[in-house]
Write an enzyme that holds these catalytic residues in place. Structure first.
Site, short mmCIF file in Angstrom:
data_model
loop_
_atom_site.label_atom_id
_atom_site.label_comp_id
_atom_site.label_asym_id
_atom_site.label_seq_id
_atom_site.Cartn_x
_atom_site.Cartn_y
_atom_site.Cartn_z
N GLU A 1 -46.83 11.71 -38.94
CA GLU A 1 -46.41 10.70 -37.97
C GLU A 1 -47.64 9.95 -37.50
OE1 GLU A 1 -44.08 12.18 -34.75
OE2 GLU A 1 -42.40 12.78 -36.02
N SER B 1 -40.66 19.90 -27.92
CA SER B 1 -41.33 18.63 -28.21
C SER B 1 -42.55 18.43 -27.32
CB SER B 1 -40.36 17.46 -27.98
OG SER B 1 -41.06 16.23 -28.00
N ASP C 1 -45.79 7.48 -28.55
CA ASP C 1 -45.49 6.87 -29.85
C ASP C 1 -45.72 5.37 -29.80
OD1 ASP C 1 -44.64 9.33 -30.81
OD2 ASP C 1 -42.53 8.95 -30.33
N HIS D 1 -47.71 8.93 -33.71
CA HIS D 1 -47.61 9.88 -32.60
C HIS D 1 -49.00 10.39 -32.22
CE1 HIS D 1 -45.59 13.34 -30.39
NE2 HIS D 1 -46.84 13.77 -30.51
N HIS E 1 -43.49 15.72 -26.36
CA HIS E 1 -43.20 14.63 -25.43
C HIS E 1 -42.82 15.16 -24.04
CE1 HIS E 1 -43.57 11.05 -27.93
NE2 HIS E 1 -43.13 11.79 -28.95
ZN LIG Z 1 -43.66 11.25 -30.88
#
Ligand SMILES: [Zn+2]
Length: 378
Positions: free
Chosen positions: A292, A234, A243, A295, A236
């Protein structure tokens, strides 16, 4: 999406004559990205060591060092000694040339261009980060995140401004992207007024990602993998992604952030601040992640603007950069009024030094796959 302002991109076959300084990227605490003035004449030796045409001239001399050991050739000893002396003399001349010449140039020897990159009128630096560190690390299902010992996470709550809300004090983010994030959301606030913007997620550790992944798979089955990345894969983990969601303080209700209405300002302008919508709708077949709009990933300038102008997702951009070299950099004038040069150096080549033009500020980032991306600034 199109780039606003006077941004344009051009390619050229030339060397260094322009550069820049980095947008909103804070200069302090840039632990995982190098950004500083190049050191004069640093590792000058490196340039020579990668391009030493004179060395081969000395090889025959060394190869004949066993000549005296052969009895069958003693009659030719006199001639051999003469020969060796002559070669030795030539070798000395070559040696002198090698260590006292100002260094080979393309004009001297065009074949140099085929070897390791050489910064004309410049220096080389040895990167003090791995290819797994920096603003441009690509993290996806093929390129897992590698732990960055220089990661510098801070609680966003401690730095946030009134233009947005943060989920809680435990939400952490890489410190160097706090300033560009605040600048973007401050400008958004000025342009569109008060909003219900809430940042719900930024840095995630493996434990958190594992929980999210398991929850998503439990809810959606294998399709959940198109929404939440496997632990270790990820963005992240980098602390460079975040997000958004919509949270109505009055009612306590929340909504998905879809980048429409007043929020379209963010999705259309984020690249000016170094952020990109990481998972565009039309790139899901490349990113392997569904659209997304909430994001965002920080990649810095000029990279975010180039990606938007060229219509590249991050995977495509990283791939495209491999065709740019110090001799043939990507040159881009960004909306911040600065001109940038961008080029790629493979990891094994970088061990011999990354060429940097003299007197230019620069940033080096790994791509988390096979090399470094160098960004030169005026
Ligand atoms: Zn995200």
């Amino acid at each position: 999406m199109s780039v606003k302002g006077a941004a344009y991109m051009r390619y050229r076959n030339s060397k260094y004559s322009t550069n820049r300084k980095g947008g909103f990227a804070p200069q302090k605490g840039r632990a995982s990205t190098q950004r500083r003035q190049p050191i004069q004449n640093q590792n000058r030796q490196t340039i020579r060591s990668t391009n030493r045409p004179a060395v081969n001239q000395r090889q025959p001399f060394q190869g004949r060092s066993g000549y005296y050991g052969s009895p069958a050739r003693k009659r030719g000893l006199g001639r051999a000694i003469f020969f060796l002396c002559a070669i030795f003399a030539l070798g000395c001349v070559g040696f002198k040339f090698l260590f006292h010449h100002d260094g080979p140039t393309k004009a001297d020897n065009p074949s140099i261009q085929a070897g390791a990159p050489v910064a004309q009128d410049g220096n080389t630096i040895i990167p003090d980060i791995t290819i797994h560190q920096g603003d441009l690390v690509l993290v996806n299902r093929e390129a897992p995140y590698q732990e960055d010992p220089n990661q510098n996470l801070v609680s966003l709550y401690d730095y946030k401004q009134d233009s947005y809300n943060v989920k809680d004090k435990n939400l952490t983010i890489e410190k160097r992207i706090v300033d560009p994030l605040n600048q973007m959301l401050q400008d958004f606030h000025r342009a569109k007024g008060p909003s219900d913007l809430l940042i719900t997620s930024a840095y995630r550790d493996l434990i958190k990602q594992n929980q999210l992944y398991k929850d998503e798979i439990a809810a959606l089955g294998s399709a959940g993998a198109m929404w939440v990345s496997r632990p270790g894969y990820s963005e992240h983990h980098t602390g460079l992604a975040l997000d958004f969601t919509i949270f109505y303080v009055d009612t306590g209700l929340s909504d998905d952030y879809d980048g429409t209405g007043i929020y379209s300002w963010i999705n259309q302008n984020c690249q000016k601040y170094g952020f990109v919508v990481r998972y565009p709708e039309d790139k899901a077949n490349i990113t392997n992640v569904n659209h997304e709009p909430w994001h965002f990933r920080y990649v810095g300038l000029p990279h975010a603007e180039i990606m938007v102008e060229k219509g590249y997702c991050f995977e495509e951009y990283i791939d495209s950069l491999r065709s740019f070299s110090p001799e043939n950099p990507l040159v881009y004038s960004a909306s911040d009024g600065k001109t940038y040069q961008v080029y790629f150096i493979k990891e094994d080549v970088a061990k011999n030094g990354i060429p940097i033009p003299n007197g230019k500020s620069y940033a080096v980032s790994g791509n988390n796959v096979d090399g470094y991306i160098v960004t030169i600034t005026e």
